[in-house]
Design a protein around this motif. Structure first.
Motif, PDB file in Angstrom:
ATOM      1  N   ARG A  85       0.811  -1.186   0.000  1.00 26.70           N
ATOM      2  CA  ARG A  85       0.000   0.000   0.000  1.00 26.70           C
ATOM      3  C   ARG A  85       0.857   1.254   0.000  1.00 26.70           C
ATOM      4  O   ARG A  85       0.448   2.309   0.434  1.00 26.70           O
ATOM      5  CB  ARG A  85      -0.921   0.018   1.222  1.00 26.70           C
ATOM      6  N   PRO A 127     -12.601   1.999  -0.468  1.00 23.52           N
ATOM      7  CA  PRO A 127     -11.540   2.123  -1.467  1.00 23.52           C
ATOM      8  C   PRO A 127     -10.203   2.347  -0.777  1.00 23.52           C
ATOM      9  O   PRO A 127     -10.153   3.011   0.265  1.00 23.52           O
ATOM     10  CB  PRO A 127     -11.944   3.327  -2.308  1.00 23.52           C
ATOM     11  N   PHE A 137      -7.587   4.144  -1.418  1.00 19.77           N
ATOM     12  CA  PHE A 137      -6.956   5.475  -1.495  1.00 19.77           C
ATOM     13  C   PHE A 137      -5.435   5.340  -1.553  1.00 19.77           C
ATOM     14  O   PHE A 137      -4.702   5.848  -0.721  1.00 19.77           O
ATOM     15  CB  PHE A 137      -7.379   6.334  -0.294  1.00 19.77           C
ATOM     16  N   SER A 152      -3.517   6.574  -3.727  1.00 22.17           N
ATOM     17  CA  SER A 152      -2.825   7.769  -4.217  1.00 22.17           C
ATOM     18  C   SER A 152      -2.544   8.759  -3.094  1.00 22.17           C
ATOM     19  O   SER A 152      -2.039   9.838  -3.356  1.00 22.17           O
ATOM     20  CB  SER A 152      -3.655   8.428  -5.312  1.00 22.17           C
ATOM     21  N   ASP A 160     -12.424   1.816 -10.076  1.00 23.64           N
ATOM     22  CA  ASP A 160     -11.595   1.908  -8.872  1.00 23.64           C
ATOM     23  C   ASP A 160     -10.439   2.879  -9.065  1.00 23.64           C
ATOM     24  O   ASP A 160     -10.079   3.616  -8.148  1.00 23.64           O
ATOM     25  CB  ASP A 160     -11.087   0.520  -8.488  1.00 23.64           C
ATOM     26  N   TRP A 161      -9.848   2.871 -10.268  1.00 24.14           N
ATOM     27  CA  TRP A 161      -8.783   3.848 -10.538  1.00 24.14           C
ATOM     28  C   TRP A 161      -9.350   5.259 -10.462  1.00 24.14           C
ATOM     29  O   TRP A 161      -8.711   6.170  -9.915  1.00 24.14           O
ATOM     30  CB  TRP A 161      -8.165   3.608 -11.915  1.00 24.14           C
ATOM     31  N   ASP A 170      -9.805   6.355  -6.950  1.00 28.15           N
ATOM     32  CA  ASP A 170      -8.526   6.709  -6.345  1.00 28.15           C
ATOM     33  C   ASP A 170      -8.152   8.152  -6.692  1.00 28.15           C
ATOM     34  O   ASP A 170      -7.773   8.943  -5.819  1.00 28.15           O
ATOM     35  CB  ASP A 170      -7.468   5.739  -6.874  1.00 28.15           C
ATOM     36  N   ALA A 212      -4.170   9.834 -10.854  1.00 27.22           N
ATOM     37  CA  ALA A 212      -4.435  10.641  -9.660  1.00 27.22           C
ATOM     38  C   ALA A 212      -3.507  11.854  -9.590  1.00 27.22           C
ATOM     39  O   ALA A 212      -3.984  12.991  -9.466  1.00 27.22           O
ATOM     40  CB  ALA A 212      -4.334   9.782  -8.412  1.00 27.22           C
TER      41      ALA A 212
END
Lengths: 426, 440
Positions: A26, B157, B159, B161, B259-260, B263, B424
Motif C-alpha cells: 500500500r 476504497p 486510497f 494515491s 476503482d482507478w 482513487d 491521480a
C-alpha cells in the motif's frame, strides 16, 4: 468497438474468488495525512451488538416440513411393492413349467394339471431322477445346460416316455440316438403332413426349428420338426422348436392342442427345464465361494459399513456453501485485441496502414513545428529539410498507397518508426 | 448431526473382530448395534447447539488491502459443555481466516472467537451464518447447528494515491505563498494589504491605499478559495473494463476503471478540501448512484469513501443527458466539474458531446480518463505480423482518443488522459494548474 466496452452484460462472472497474495502493498501507508479515511468512524452500517438467532431448523420443524413428501414417497413405494408382488413374473427361464414370462411354460403346465396330469417341475437331473417313474413322461428342455456325459447317462437310464424339446446334439445322441439332426428351418405355422394322431388332431401349429432325419418306422410331422417313434418299449418324441409350448404362443393355431397331446399322454409328467448349467455330480468341484470362510464375508460387510461411515464423516459440511455476486471480469484491452485479429483475418492492410500513418503523423507534425492542418506537401517538405531524406521517399511512406501484402505492411511500420526516430533525433 | 472419523475407525476395527469371531454374522450385527448405541448416547450427551447465544463485536469498516478483526462471543446457557468446531461463514471475497476453529465453552460460561477478514474487493461484505459442531464426550458423533449473527463489513476504497498528497499539498502551499521557499504568493484573489518591502513587485503597489497612508502599500494575492468542485463519477459499462494491475491483490487481469477513478477522485477531494474548496460528489450511470453534497472539511474523506464503497460498475450505457441534467440541477453556482469517465470516442460521440456545450457554458469542465497501458504496449509491437496488426488496432483507438481530446478542448474542456497509476497525480496537477490560473 473501443477499449472500454465489456464484452457482454453477462461477461463471465468469476468462477471463484480471486486468490493471490494478501493485499499488503500500500505504498507509504503510514504517512499521516489529514482527511484520510479512518476505518471505524462515522455511522456503522449495522447495530453494534448484534443478536443471534438459530438458523438451523428444529427437528420437529424439519419433520413437519418433510413428512408430507416422505409420506408421498412411502405411499409410492408401497404401491410399487404391491404391484410388483401381484404382477411379478414367475422365476425361471425358457420353457420352465413355473415361469409366467412370455417365454415360460406355466400355462401349459396349468392346462395339463387341469386335465388331471401330475406335472412335476424339476430344476436338476437329481430332482428329475427322484420324480420320474415308469408310467411318467420325461420332458427335457434347455438341454444346453445338460451338456455333461454323466448327467445325460443318468437321464438316459430313466424309465418312461420322453419328449425332447430342442435337444442339443449331445443330448440328442444320448437320449434319442436313432434320430439325426437335419437342416434349420423357420419357425412358422405349418400343417401336420403326417398321420400321428396327436398332430392330426391339433392341426396347424407353430413349429419349425431343427428338422430331423427320422429313423425307420418313425413318424415325421411338420416337415421333420416333430419326430415320434417307439424304441425299447417307450415312445420318444423330438420337437425342433419349443415355441408352441410357450405362454406367448400357446394360444396360436393348434399349439395348445399339440402341446397337450404330446405332453399329456401319461398321468405324470416330469418337467426338466434347468435354468443354470448343471455340474456333473461326479466331478465334485467346489466353487471359490465355498472355500471362503463366512467370517471374511461378514468382515467385508463390516468394512463396507465402515467406509460408509467414513464417507458420512467426510461428507458433512460445517455450515452452508456461501455464495456471492461476483463482478464482471473483462480486460479493457480485449476489444482492441479483437480489432487487431479482425484486421489480420480480413487482411485489412489499408485500414491498418492508415491507423499507423495517422498515429505517426500525429507525433511527427508537432515536432516539425507545423499545425495539425498542414498539407501533406508541407509536411513532406519540412521532413526532408529536417532529416535530409529524399522527400519523395518520405512522402511515399507517409502518404503512399496502402501496402500490397503483409510484408509491405511490416516494412511500412518499420519505415514509420525510422522516420519518427529521425525527426526526434534531428 | 455429524459423525467423526472415530466412528468409521471403530467400525473398521470391529471388522477384524468379525473376521475371527466364531459366529461372524452375530458378531457383525452385535457390534453394529453397539456402535449405533454408542453414537446415540454420544449425541444425547453432546452439548446442545440451539440454545447458544452468539454476539459479534469488532470493526465495521476496513480499507481494501487491510485486515479487520471481528469477534464472536459464544455464551453457553446450557448444562453441558459445548466442545467442537465453530465456523464463521463469510462470502469468499471477504477473505475470512481461519475458516474453522476449535471451540470449548463450559456450561454457563462464554468464550471469544476471532476471525480476521482480508477482503479482496471493495463493497459491503455480509456474514452468512455461524455453524457450531458440538462433539459428544466419546468423540463419536456431534450435534451441528447454525446461527444467524448478522454483521456487515464495508470495504472502503484503498486510497492508494494518498502517497502523492504531501507533494501536491506542498505545491498548493507554494501557490498560497506560505511555503518556506521564498516564492511570493501568486494568485488571482485579493487577500490583504501590507507594507512594501524591497523586492516586492512594483506592479502590485496599491496606489490608492498608499495615498491614504504614509507608507507604500502593496496588495497581496492568494489563490481563490471557497470555490466549488463537483466530482462526477461515471459508473456505466465503460467503467467496468479492467486496466493495469490490481494493486490490492496483484491480479494481472487488472482493476476496474471505476476503482482507478475513485482513487484519483479521493486525491483530488483531499487536495481541494485542503485548498479551501467545497467538494461535492456525484456517481451516475442512468440514475444517480451516489450524491454527497458539501460535506464539511473534516468529514469529507470519510463520507466520500463511505459513499464510494458500495458502488459497482453497472452494465448499462451511460445516460449523458441525464447526467448533465443532474449536474445542472445540483450545481447552481459556477464550479469545476470533474468528469471521471472513459475517453471512449464512440461512447462520447453519441453520449456526452451533444450535451457538453450546456455544461461547459455554465461550468469549467475537466474530463479525466484512465488509459490502458496494455494498449500503449500493443502500439509498439513490430516483431511479427500479428503484432503489427495489433499495433494498428491500438493506434486506431489512440488516434480516436487524441481526436476526441482535441474536440473536447475546442469546447473549453480540460482533458487528463493518463495511465492508471498516473491518473491521480495528473488530475491533481491539472486542478492545481487551473487554480493557479484562476480559472475555477
Amino acid at each position: 468497438m473501443t477499449a472500454g466496452t465489456p464484452a457482454s452484460p453477462h461477461g463471465g462472472p468469476e468462477a471463484s474468488p480471486r486468490g493471490g497474495p494478501e493485499a499488503s502493498s500500500r505504498g507509504t501507508a503510514d504517512v499521516a495525512v489529514p482527511g484520510q479515511p479512518v476505518p471505524g468512524d462515522g455511522v456503522p452500517p449495522s447495530p453494534d451488538r448484534a443478536p443471534s438467532a438459530p438458523a438451523s431448523p428444529r427437528v420437529r420443524d424439519a419433520w413437519a416440513r418433510w413428512r408430507g413428501p416422505l409420506g408421498v414417497l412411502a405411499l409410492l413405494a408401497a404401491f410399487a411393492l404391491v404391484t410388483a408382488l401381484v404382477t411379478r413374473p414367475g422365476t425361471g427361464g425358457y420353457l420352465s413349467a413355473e415361469s409366467t414370462t412370455p417365454r415360460g411354460a406355466h400355462a401349459l403346465a396349468q392346462l395339463l394339471r387341469d386335465q388331471g396330469v401330475d406335472v412335476r417341475p424339476a430344476g436338476t437331473v437329481q430332482e428329475a431322477r427322484e420324480l420320474t417313474g415308469p408310467d411318467s413322461l420325461l420332458v427335457v428342455a434347455q438341454s444346453q445346460f445338460l451338456a455333461d456325459e454323466a448327467l445325460l447317462r443318468d437321464l438316459a437310464a430313466l424309465p418312461g416316455d420322453r419328449l425332447l424339446v430342442e435337444p442339443v446334439t449331445q443330448a440328442l445322441q444320448a437320449l434319442a440316438p436313432e434320430v439325426g439332426a437335419g437342416a434349420l428351418t423357420d419357425v412358422e405355422s405349418r400343417a401336420p403332413g403326417c398321420d400321428l394322431p396327436a398332430a392330426v388332431r391339433a392341426g396347424t401349429a407353430v413349429t419349425g426349428g431343427v428338422s430331423y432325419n427320422p429313423p425307420p418306422g418313425a413318424r415325421s410331422c411338420y416337415g421333420g420338426a416333430l419326430v415320434s417313434f417307439s424304441s425299447g418299449g417307450r415312445t420318444v418324441t423330438v420337437v425342433g422348436s419349443g415355441e408352441f409350448m410357450t405362454n406367448e404362443r400357446l394360444a396360436d393355431d393348434g399349439d395348445a392342442a399339440l402341446a397337450m397331446n404330446l405332453a399329456g399322454t401319461r398321468p405324470a409328467v416330469t418337467w426338466l427345464a434347468p435354468s443354470l448349467p448343471q455340474a456333473g455330480a461326479a466331478e465334485g468341484k467346489a466353487s471359490v465361494q465355498d472355500l471362503i470362510p463366512p467370517g471374511v464375508t461378514w468382515a467385508a460387510v463390516q468394512l463396507l459399513v465402515a467406509i460408509g461411515l467414513l464417507a458420512v464423516w467426510r461428507a458433512r459440511r460445517l455450515g452452508p456453501v456461501v455464495t456471492e455476486r461476483l463482478p464482471v471480469v473483462v480486460r479493457a484491452a480485449e476489444t482492441v485485441e479483437g480489432r487487431g485479429r479482425l484486421y489480420r483475418s480480413r487482411g485489412a492492410r489499408d485500414r491498418a496502414a492508415a491507423a499507423l500513418r495517422a498515429a505517426a503523423l500525429d507525433r511527427i507534425v508537432p515536432r516539425l513545428g507545423l499545425t495539425a492542418d498542414a498539407t501533406p506537401a508541407e509536411v513532406v517538405a519540412a521532413l526532408a529539410v529536417r532529416t535530409g531524406q529524399n522527400a519523395q521517399q518520405a512522402g511515399a511512406v507517409l502518404y503512399g498507397a496502402p501496402p500490397a501484402d503483409d510484408a509491405g505492411l511490416m516494412a511500412l511500420a518499420r519505415h514509420l518508426d525510422i522516420l519518427e526516430r529521425q525527426v526526434s533525433n534531428a | 448431526m455429524a459423525l467423526t472419523g472415530r466412528t468409521g475407525l471403530l467400525a473398521a476395527l470391529s471388522a477384524l473382530v468379525v473376521l475371527f469371531a466364531p459366529r461372524p454374522e452375530a458378531a457383525a450385527a452385535g457390534l453394529l448395534l453397539v456402535l449405533a448405541a454408542l453414537v446415540a448416547v454420544d449425541l444425547l450427551l453432546a452439548g446442545s447447539v440451539r440454545p447458544l447465544r452468539l454476539e459479534r463485536s469488532g470493526e465495521h469498516r476496513v480499507r481494501l488491502g487491510d485486515s479487520a478483526r471481528v469477534t464472536l462471543t459464544v455464551t453457553n446457557p446450557g448444562t453441558r459443555r459445548v466442545r467442537g468446531l465453530i465456523r464463521d461463514a463469510w462470502a469468499p471475497s471477504a477473505g475470512a481466516r481461519p475458516r474453522e476453529q476449535a471451540l470449548d465453552v463450559p456450561a454457563g460460561e462464554r468464550r471469544r472467537v476471532a476471525v480476521t477478514l482480508t477482503p479482496l474487493r471493495r463493497g459491503d461484505r455480509d456474514s452468512a451464518v455461524v455453524t457450531v459442531r458440538s462433539v459428544g464426550p466419546l468423540g463419536l458423533a456431534a450435534r451441528q447447528g447454525s446461527h444467524a449473527v448478522p454483521w456487515t463489513v464495508r470495504v472502503l476504497p484503498p486510497f492508494l494515491s494518498r502517497r502523492h498528497l504531501p507533494a501536491k499539498l506542498s505545491r498548493l502551499r507554494e501557490l498560497e505563498g506560505r511555503n518556506p521557499v521564498s516564492i511570493r504568493g501568486q494568485g488571482t484573489e485579493f487577500d490583504s494589504l501590507r507594507e512594501y518591502v524591497p523586492g516586492d513587485d512594483v506592479r502590485s503597489i496599491d496606489w490608492r491605499a498608499t495615498a491614504r497612508r504614509s507608507d507604500v502599500v502593496v496588495r497581496t494575492w492568494r489563490p481563490e478559495r471557497d470555490r466549488r468542485v463537483l466530482i462526477v463519477l461515471d459508473t456505466s459499462r465503460t467503467s467496468a473494463g479492467r486496466v493495469g494491475v490490481d494493486p490490492a491483490s496483484g491480479d494481472p487481469s487488472g482493476w476496474p476503471r471505476l476503482d482507478w477513478s475513485m482513487d484519483a477522485a479521493l486525491l483530488l477531494a483531499a487536495l481541494a478540501a485542503r485548498a479551501g474548496d467545497r467538494v461535492d460528489f456525484l456517481a451516475h450511470d442512468r440514475t444517480v448512484r451516489a450524491w454527497v453534497p458539501g460535506a464539511s472539511r473534516t468529514e469529507l474523506m470519510s463520507v466520500l469513501v463511505n459513499a464510494m464503497a458500495p458502488l459497482e460498475a453497472e452494465l448499462v450505457e451511460a445516460d449523458s443527458e441525464g447526467m448533465v441534467a443532474a449536474i445542472l440541477a445540483r450545481a447552481r453556482h459556477r464550479c469545476l466539474v470533474v468528469l471521471l469517465t472513459d475517453l471512449n470516442p464512440a461512447a462520447l460521440e453519441e453520449g456526452l458531446l451533444p450535451v457538453l456545450p450546456q455544461l461547459a457554458a455554465r461550468h469549467q469542465v475537466l474530463l479525466a480518463a484512465v488509459s490502458d497501458p496494455r494498449v500503449a504496449a500493443m502500439a509498439h509491437g513490430r516483431d511479427t505480423l500479428e503484432q503489427v496488426y495489433d499495433a494498428a488496432a491500438a493506434e486506431h483507438l489512440r488516434n480516436g482518443r487524441r481526436r476526441m481530446t482535441a474536440r473536447l478542448r475546442r469546447h473549453g474542456v480540460e482533458v487528463v488522459d493518463a495511465a492508471p497509476e498516473h491518473l491521480a497525480p495528473a488530475l491533481a496537477d491539472a486542478y492545481l494548474a487551473l487554480k493557479a490560473a484562476g480559472r475555477l
